[in-house]
Design a protein around this motif. Structure first.
Motif, mmCIF file in Angstrom:
data_model
loop_
_atom_site.group_PDB
_atom_site.id
_atom_site.type_symbol
_atom_site.label_atom_id
_atom_site.label_comp_id
_atom_site.label_asym_id
_atom_site.label_seq_id
_atom_site.Cartn_x
_atom_site.Cartn_y
_atom_site.Cartn_z
ATOM 1 N N VAL A 30 0.841 -1.203 0.000
ATOM 2 C CA VAL A 30 0.000 0.000 0.000
ATOM 3 C C VAL A 30 0.872 1.248 0.000
ATOM 4 O O VAL A 30 0.600 2.217 -0.713
ATOM 5 C CB VAL A 30 -0.959 -0.010 1.220
ATOM 6 C CG1 VAL A 30 -1.578 1.345 1.454
ATOM 7 C CG2 VAL A 30 -2.033 -1.079 1.037
ATOM 8 N N LEU A 60 -3.096 -5.215 -6.178
ATOM 9 C CA LEU A 60 -3.628 -3.913 -5.802
ATOM 10 C C LEU A 60 -3.391 -2.977 -6.975
ATOM 11 O O LEU A 60 -2.284 -2.935 -7.533
ATOM 12 C CB LEU A 60 -2.937 -3.369 -4.554
ATOM 13 C CG LEU A 60 -2.935 -4.264 -3.328
ATOM 14 C CD1 LEU A 60 -2.195 -3.583 -2.180
ATOM 15 C CD2 LEU A 60 -4.350 -4.626 -2.919
ATOM 16 N N ARG A 62 -4.359 1.021 -8.614
ATOM 17 C CA ARG A 62 -4.897 2.363 -8.375
ATOM 18 C C ARG A 62 -5.897 2.704 -9.476
ATOM 19 O O ARG A 62 -5.594 2.633 -10.661
ATOM 20 C CB ARG A 62 -3.784 3.394 -8.367
ATOM 21 C CG ARG A 62 -4.317 4.820 -8.175
ATOM 22 C CD ARG A 62 -3.218 5.832 -8.184
ATOM 23 N NE ARG A 62 -2.548 5.761 -6.896
ATOM 24 C CZ ARG A 62 -1.350 6.256 -6.649
ATOM 25 N NH1 ARG A 62 -0.667 6.831 -7.604
ATOM 26 N NH2 ARG A 62 -0.810 6.152 -5.470
ATOM 27 N N ASN A 66 -13.595 2.116 -6.541
ATOM 28 C CA ASN A 66 -13.254 0.865 -5.860
ATOM 29 C C ASN A 66 -14.045 -0.273 -6.480
ATOM 30 O O ASN A 66 -15.266 -0.256 -6.492
ATOM 31 C CB ASN A 66 -13.579 0.971 -4.369
ATOM 32 C CG ASN A 66 -12.792 2.074 -3.704
ATOM 33 O OD1 ASN A 66 -11.589 2.173 -3.886
ATOM 34 N ND2 ASN A 66 -13.461 2.918 -2.964
ATOM 35 N N LEU A 77 -7.904 -5.959 -6.432
ATOM 36 C CA LEU A 77 -8.574 -4.873 -5.733
ATOM 37 C C LEU A 77 -8.152 -3.567 -6.395
ATOM 38 O O LEU A 77 -7.001 -3.147 -6.288
ATOM 39 C CB LEU A 77 -8.188 -4.846 -4.258
ATOM 40 C CG LEU A 77 -8.613 -6.022 -3.411
ATOM 41 C CD1 LEU A 77 -8.011 -5.916 -2.010
ATOM 42 C CD2 LEU A 77 -10.124 -6.110 -3.327
ATOM 43 N N MET A 79 -8.412 0.234 -6.240
ATOM 44 C CA MET A 79 -8.700 1.097 -5.103
ATOM 45 C C MET A 79 -8.439 2.557 -5.412
ATOM 46 O O MET A 79 -7.497 2.903 -6.115
ATOM 47 C CB MET A 79 -7.851 0.660 -3.902
ATOM 48 C CG MET A 79 -8.174 -0.754 -3.438
ATOM 49 S SD MET A 79 -7.009 -1.503 -2.269
ATOM 50 C CE MET A 79 -6.632 -0.213 -1.125
ATOM 51 N N PHE A 84 -6.756 3.497 -0.313
ATOM 52 C CA PHE A 84 -5.369 3.225 0.050
ATOM 53 C C PHE A 84 -5.019 3.882 1.383
ATOM 54 O O PHE A 84 -4.372 3.284 2.236
ATOM 55 C CB PHE A 84 -4.398 3.702 -1.041
ATOM 56 C CG PHE A 84 -4.233 2.736 -2.174
ATOM 57 C CD1 PHE A 84 -3.587 1.524 -1.986
ATOM 58 C CD2 PHE A 84 -4.724 3.038 -3.424
ATOM 59 C CE1 PHE A 84 -3.428 0.624 -3.041
ATOM 60 C CE2 PHE A 84 -4.571 2.156 -4.487
ATOM 61 C CZ PHE A 84 -3.925 0.946 -4.290
#
Length: 137
Positions: A30, A60, A62, A66, A77, A79, A84
């Motif tokens: 993260v 993960l 960006r 979401n 995921l 996000m 985050f």
């Protein structure tokens, strides 16, 4: 260790469990999004499905919204920056206090699902406890 499972009460519920090492690994991933201009990062983890634990990967990514995708042993995921930031807060709090309170992390949209999937962070105790409770804790 990081292990995730859907259900058992709803297919729109995802629980991600962390021990201390897993929380540090997830927090490091993260934190990369705050330190660099990365768009995605992968984390090795485990997936629990119907009394079976398999090797999996969590990615993960960006994005502005979401959302999550699951398939082929991979959980993605996507996000927002706010998600985050909240993940970082929850993980740092877990590492300092030893528990997630509250357990609720964020809601994620999911293709072909009527409702958003609610994601929870929980402390990992043991594989046996997950199997004997069928994913409930």
């Amino acid at each position: 260790m990081i292990i995730f499972n859907f259900g058992p009460f709803s297919k729109d519920e995802l629980t991600i469990r962390f021990d201390r090492e897993g929380a540090i690994k997830f927090l490091d991933a993260v934190s990369v999004f705050f330190d660099q201009a990365n768009d995605a990062i992968a984390i090795n983890c485990l997936q629990y499905t119907g009394h079976v634990i398999d090797v999996a990967e969590m990615e993960l990514k960006r994005e502005d919204e979401n959302r999550l995708e699951i398939g082929g042993g991979k959980l993605m995921l996507c996000m927002s920056d706010e998600a985050f930031e909240y993940a970082k807060f929850l993980l740092e709090k877990f590492l300092a206090e030893g528990d997630f309170s509250p357990a609720e992390f964020y809601s994620f949209s999911r293709k072909n699902r009527k409702y958003d999937t609610q994601v929870f962070f929980q402390k990992f105790f043991s594989v046996e406890s997950i199997i004997s409770s069928n994913g409930r804790q």
